[in-house]
Design a protein around this motif. Structure first.
Motif, PDB file in Angstrom:
ATOM      1  N   ARG A  16      78.550  -1.805  60.297  1.00 13.20           N
ATOM      2  CA  ARG A  16      76.662  -2.063  60.110  1.00 13.20           C
ATOM      3  C   ARG A  16      76.003  -2.317  60.859  1.00 13.20           C
ATOM      4  O   ARG A  16      75.311  -2.942  60.868  1.00 13.20           O
ATOM      5  N   SER A  51      71.479   1.081  56.796  1.00  9.64           N
ATOM      6  CA  SER A  51      72.803   0.920  56.752  1.00  9.64           C
ATOM      7  C   SER A  51      73.204  -0.216  58.196  1.00  9.64           C
ATOM      8  O   SER A  51      73.762  -0.634  57.913  1.00  9.64           O
ATOM      9  N   ALA A  53      72.397  -3.445  59.700  1.00  6.00           N
ATOM     10  CA  ALA A  53      72.238  -5.118  59.345  1.00  6.00           C
ATOM     11  C   ALA A  53      71.784  -6.122  60.683  1.00  6.00           C
ATOM     12  O   ALA A  53      70.624  -6.717  60.895  1.00  6.00           O
ATOM     13  N   VAL A 205      79.592  -7.982  57.683  1.00 10.56           N
ATOM     14  CA  VAL A 205      78.503  -6.867  56.864  1.00 10.56           C
ATOM     15  C   VAL A 205      77.235  -7.628  56.502  1.00 10.56           C
ATOM     16  O   VAL A 205      76.550  -7.104  55.577  1.00 10.56           O
ATOM     17  N   ASP A 206      76.775  -8.523  56.892  1.00 13.85           N
ATOM     18  CA  ASP A 206      75.219  -9.110  56.164  1.00 13.85           C
ATOM     19  C   ASP A 206      74.649  -9.402  57.421  1.00 13.85           C
ATOM     20  O   ASP A 206      75.239 -10.427  58.115  1.00 13.85           O
TER      21      ASP A 206
END
Length: 365
Positions: A16, A51, A53, A205-206
């Motif tokens: 990401r 998609s 981040a 992922v974030d």
């Protein structure tokens, strides 16, 4: 992984993370116009891509992130009467710098090794700026008949006391500790931990996890060598003119002050005076776009002037390190000549400050 790889810059998505790797190690990753355009296009594309981040920028090779812009192309154009190349070159680069300053997602810059000129612009406006013990950060433009740009005057103008003026007029090379202490970087990470940090960031992922991830690798920055010199710097550089600053430095008891005076006297007198005015003006700017618009007016005119061509010749082409500046002394540069550099450009204005809705917006606007 997906993305595009060119000879000069790698742009791709890993997990990401939007990854940008400058890939001209033999040229210390100096930015070409094509690189600027490609990077800015990716930033605009990723800003609205759910998609992605966050964004991370680094440089290939062992020597550093980026040594600046590819000024040889501007030199060649100026020599052949093609000074107009400066308008798209700087325009596209400065828009990219402003996009980074206003990016709506975390922008992580790995400022390891050499970070100069355009390298500052592609990193030091980001939200997460990481330096190391190897960082060597500078705006060295006065030595080639140019001025601090890429929003650099905005950053220099916010450094403690008169340290930003000192850095601008002497091309002082700051350490990673200096950068953190002076507000040009946020985190200090030992260079040996960068591979692990990069891998950890790529696995996120974030974007909200970026702060915690960096904190796990960061350590307190050492004391700043530059701020240790602040007493004489503040005392001398508060003088009203470049001539008065040099006189104060030469009269000071501190040897480093006299060395600074000698350094300034070797620089382009016109560039020294322009840089002093630019950094002082930027202190009153509420946002970086105002400073960038002002830098653009001065930059495109510098490229068409004698000292830029002569400075690049002496430092980078013939390498005799003996530029013949015109005028040759500070007192030979009059205010009328300086005023002309700052005059509006009419239809050629960059106009970032006038935009009511900037292409990329964030809470930092």
């Amino acid at each position: 992984m997906s993305g595009e790889t060119t000879a000069d810059v790698e742009i791709r998505i890993e997990g990401r993370v939007g990854r940008i790797s400058l890939n001209r190690p033999r040229a210390l990753n100096a930015l070409t116009h094509d690189m600027e355009v490609a990077i800015d296009a990716a930033l605009l594309r990723w800003a609205d891509d759910p998609s992605v981040a966050f964004v991370m920028v680094d440089g290939r090779g062992e020597r550093g992130l980026c040594a600046g812009g590819d000024i040889r192309a501007l030199y060649d154009a100026a020599k052949s009467g093609g000074e107009r190349l400066a308008f798209p070159f700087f325009g596209d680069e400065y828009r990219m710098n402003a996009h980074i300053a206003n990016y709506p997602k975390p922008f992580v810059a790995l400022m390891d090794g050499i970070v100069m000129g355009g390298g500052v612009g592609i990193s030091a406006h980001g939200s997460h700026r990481i330096v190391t013990e190897r960082t060597m950060l500078a705006m060295p433009e006065v030595g080639i008949g140019f001025v601090p740009d890429v929003g650099g005057t905005f950053l220099l103008g916010r450094m403690p006391g008169e340290t930003g003026i000192h850095a601008a007029l002497t091309a002082h090379r700051m350490t990673g500790a200096d950068a953190v202490s002076c507000g040009i970087a946020d985190h200090y990470v030992e260079s040996r931990h960068l591979p692990a940090l990069t891998a950890a960031l790529a696995a996120l992922v974030d974007g909200a996890d970026v702060d915690d991830c960096i904190a796990a690798f960061a350590t307190p920055a050492p004391d700043s060598p530059l701020l240790a010199e602040r007493a004489w710097i503040d005392d001398c550089y508060k003088a009203p003119t470049a001539e008065a600053i040099v006189a104060a430095l030469e009269a000071h008891a501190e040897p480093a002050a006299r060395e600074a005076a000698a350094t300034i006297r070797r620089m382009s007198p016109t560039s020294v005076k322009l840089s002093l005015r630019l950094v002082r003006a930027a202190r009153g700017d509420a946002k970086v776009e105002t400073a960038i618009d002002r830098e653009f007016r001065v930059a495109v005119r510098c490229v068409a002037a004698h000292d830029f061509v002569e400075g690049v010749r002496a430092q980078l082409v013939d390498k005799d390190r003996n530029p013949r500046w015109q005028p040759a002394t500070l007192d030979g540069v009059d205010d009328e000549a300086l005023d002309a550099y700052f005059a509006p450009l009419g239809a050629d204005e960059l106009g970032l400050d006038a935009l009511e809705h900037f292409p990329i917006l964030s809470d930092r606007m």
